[in-house]
Design a protein around this motif. Sequence first.
Motif, PDB file in Angstrom:
ATOM      1  N   LEU A 169      20.233  39.383  47.913  1.00  0.00           N
ATOM      2  CA  LEU A 169      20.647  40.760  47.663  1.00  0.00           C
ATOM      3  C   LEU A 169      22.163  40.835  47.466  1.00  0.00           C
ATOM      4  CD1 LEU A 169      18.502  42.773  50.249  1.00  0.00           C
ATOM      5  CD2 LEU A 169      18.073  42.490  47.795  1.00  0.00           C
ATOM      6  N   ALA A 170      22.904  40.080  48.269  1.00  0.00           N
ATOM      7  CA  ALA A 170      24.362  40.080  48.133  1.00  0.00           C
ATOM      8  C   ALA A 170      24.776  39.561  46.763  1.00  0.00           C
ATOM      9  CB  ALA A 170      24.991  39.236  49.240  1.00  0.00           C
ATOM     10  N   LEU A 171      24.074  38.549  46.269  1.00  0.00           N
ATOM     11  CA  LEU A 171      24.379  38.009  44.944  1.00  0.00           C
ATOM     12  C   LEU A 171      24.118  39.047  43.852  1.00  0.00           C
ATOM     13  CD1 LEU A 171      25.216  35.720  43.096  1.00  0.00           C
ATOM     14  CD2 LEU A 171      22.865  34.843  43.218  1.00  0.00           C
ATOM     15  N   MET A 172      23.026  39.779  43.984  1.00  0.00           N
ATOM     16  CA  MET A 172      22.719  40.831  43.010  1.00  0.00           C
ATOM     17  C   MET A 172      23.818  41.888  42.994  1.00  0.00           C
ATOM     18  SD  MET A 172      18.641  41.450  43.675  1.00  0.00           S
ATOM     19  CE  MET A 172      17.459  40.092  43.591  1.00  0.00           C
ATOM     20  N   VAL A 173      24.254  42.311  44.170  1.00  0.00           N
ATOM     21  CA  VAL A 173      25.288  43.341  44.254  1.00  0.00           C
ATOM     22  C   VAL A 173      26.622  42.806  43.736  1.00  0.00           C
ATOM     23  CG1 VAL A 173      26.629  44.793  45.826  1.00  0.00           C
ATOM     24  CG2 VAL A 173      24.151  44.587  46.113  1.00  0.00           C
ATOM     25  N   ASP A 174      26.960  41.573  44.074  1.00  0.00           N
ATOM     26  CA  ASP A 174      28.204  40.982  43.570  1.00  0.00           C
ATOM     27  C   ASP A 174      28.188  40.901  42.050  1.00  0.00           C
ATOM     28  OD1 ASP A 174      29.097  40.712  46.158  1.00  0.00           O
ATOM     29  OD2 ASP A 174      28.698  38.546  46.280  1.00  0.00           O
ATOM     30  N   THR A 175      27.037  40.555  41.495  1.00  0.00           N
ATOM     31  CA  THR A 175      26.912  40.492  40.039  1.00  0.00           C
ATOM     32  C   THR A 175      27.119  41.874  39.426  1.00  0.00           C
ATOM     33  OG1 THR A 175      25.332  38.655  40.260  1.00  0.00           O
ATOM     34  CG2 THR A 175      25.428  39.767  38.133  1.00  0.00           C
ATOM     35  N   ALA A 176      26.544  42.901  40.048  1.00  0.00           N
ATOM     36  CA  ALA A 176      26.727  44.269  39.561  1.00  0.00           C
ATOM     37  C   ALA A 176      28.194  44.669  39.620  1.00  0.00           C
ATOM     38  CB  ALA A 176      25.883  45.236  40.388  1.00  0.00           C
ATOM     39  N   ASN A 177      28.862  44.356  40.710  1.00  0.00           N
ATOM     40  CA  ASN A 177      30.277  44.707  40.832  1.00  0.00           C
ATOM     41  C   ASN A 177      31.116  44.017  39.765  1.00  0.00           C
ATOM     42  OD1 ASN A 177      30.227  46.529  43.027  1.00  0.00           O
ATOM     43  ND2 ASN A 177      30.078  44.843  44.493  1.00  0.00           N
ATOM     44  N   ASP A 178      30.801  42.754  39.482  1.00  0.00           N
ATOM     45  CA  ASP A 178      31.533  42.039  38.436  1.00  0.00           C
ATOM     46  C   ASP A 178      31.387  42.746  37.092  1.00  0.00           C
ATOM     47  OD1 ASP A 178      32.392  40.114  40.192  1.00  0.00           O
ATOM     48  OD2 ASP A 178      30.840  38.650  39.665  1.00  0.00           O
ATOM     49  N   ARG A 179      30.193  43.263  36.808  1.00  0.00           N
ATOM     50  CA  ARG A 179      29.932  43.934  35.537  1.00  0.00           C
ATOM     51  C   ARG A 179      30.467  45.360  35.502  1.00  0.00           C
ATOM     52  NH1 ARG A 179      26.635  41.449  31.850  1.00  0.00           N
ATOM     53  NH2 ARG A 179      26.593  39.222  32.324  1.00  0.00           N
ATOM     54  N   PHE A 180      30.349  46.065  36.599  1.00  0.00           N
ATOM     55  CA  PHE A 180      30.650  47.490  36.611  1.00  0.00           C
ATOM     56  C   PHE A 180      32.117  47.819  36.825  1.00  0.00           C
ATOM     57  CE2 PHE A 180      26.113  48.447  38.390  1.00  0.00           C
ATOM     58  CZ  PHE A 180      25.577  48.039  37.184  1.00  0.00           C
ATOM     59  N   ASN A 181      32.818  47.001  37.573  1.00  0.00           N
ATOM     60  CA  ASN A 181      34.174  47.370  37.983  1.00  0.00           C
ATOM     61  C   ASN A 181      35.267  46.932  37.023  1.00  0.00           C
ATOM     62  OD1 ASN A 181      33.190  48.636  40.280  1.00  0.00           O
ATOM     63  ND2 ASN A 181      33.306  46.769  41.507  1.00  0.00           N
ATOM     64  N   GLY A 182      34.907  46.195  35.992  1.00  0.00           N
ATOM     65  CA  GLY A 182      35.901  45.796  35.001  1.00  0.00           C
ATOM     66  C   GLY A 182      35.733  46.583  33.725  1.00  0.00           C
ATOM     67  N   ALA A 183      36.609  46.314  32.754  1.00  0.00           N
ATOM     68  CA  ALA A 183      36.433  46.939  31.453  1.00  0.00           C
ATOM     69  C   ALA A 183      35.207  46.295  30.799  1.00  0.00           C
ATOM     70  CB  ALA A 183      37.679  46.716  30.611  1.00  0.00           C
TER      71      ALA A 183
END
Length: 281
Positions: free
Chosen positions: A117-131
């Motif tokens: 679950l942590a990996l899924m959330v980290d992946t989302a943050n990588d995609r969502f928080n950048g341009a």
Amino acid sequence: MQKNTPPRSTIRLTRRGRIALVATGAVVVGTAVAVPLLTLGTEEEARPTTLAVPEGWRASQVYAAVDKALALPAGSTRKSLDKAALKLPNDAEGNPEGYLFPATYRLQENTTPDKLLALMVDTANDRFNGAPIAAGAQRNAMNVYQAVTIASIVQAEAATKADMGKVARVIFNRLERGMPLQMDSTINYALNRSTLRTTENDTRIDSPYNSYQRMGLPPTPIDNPGEEAMRAAINPTPGNWLYFVTVRPGDTRFTADYQEHQRNVAEFNAQRKKSGARAAG
């Protein structure tokens, strides 16, 4: 509705093949990607080596899939949330809905549900928080979490990927006019179901996800949106549409005119009645 919204009893936002009155919208990307290897406890019987999380799955579906992939008792993954230390935005209040990024995750030895679950959330943050996601959300006067919420509605409501940008625009237009979203997808989320048949009683349920009774966006995303829905949420198609309905597969009609929308709905109802008669025969 006040101003130019007809009585709520006459309007309904649905998924594929129901009246679609949508509101507010923009969101971020969530494509299926390969992610780093995790480990899965070895046992005599062969276990899956990957776990695919499709676009639009709810968190509850992800939890069940993780339980199955890791051969754990039902409910184990949900119970692991407390120790997962997920890096979620403050607005999420610990709820990972919308941030379990759709991707194919490889499994190896010693994988645990909290690490997955942590990996899924980290992946989302990588995609969502950048341009371009974060910049697109800011350009549309919202934060990333609101964008993900809009994208989740787009994912649930649009009949095709080609319709996503228009659905997002309907959402924005309705929000800007102070109109309720009136979306069946949010009702379905509140009732933990998926159906095209929402009743009048359903629209009266006491829930923060009841977009017939509550104004604005629901408190959280209603699924985990994919890349196309996220793009649509931050780059909605230009237009003045306030209503849409999928009359038949491949024929979704968007309009800003309520009378035209009523004619489209009448055609949809005629098509549904005809299909029902064929099925009965």
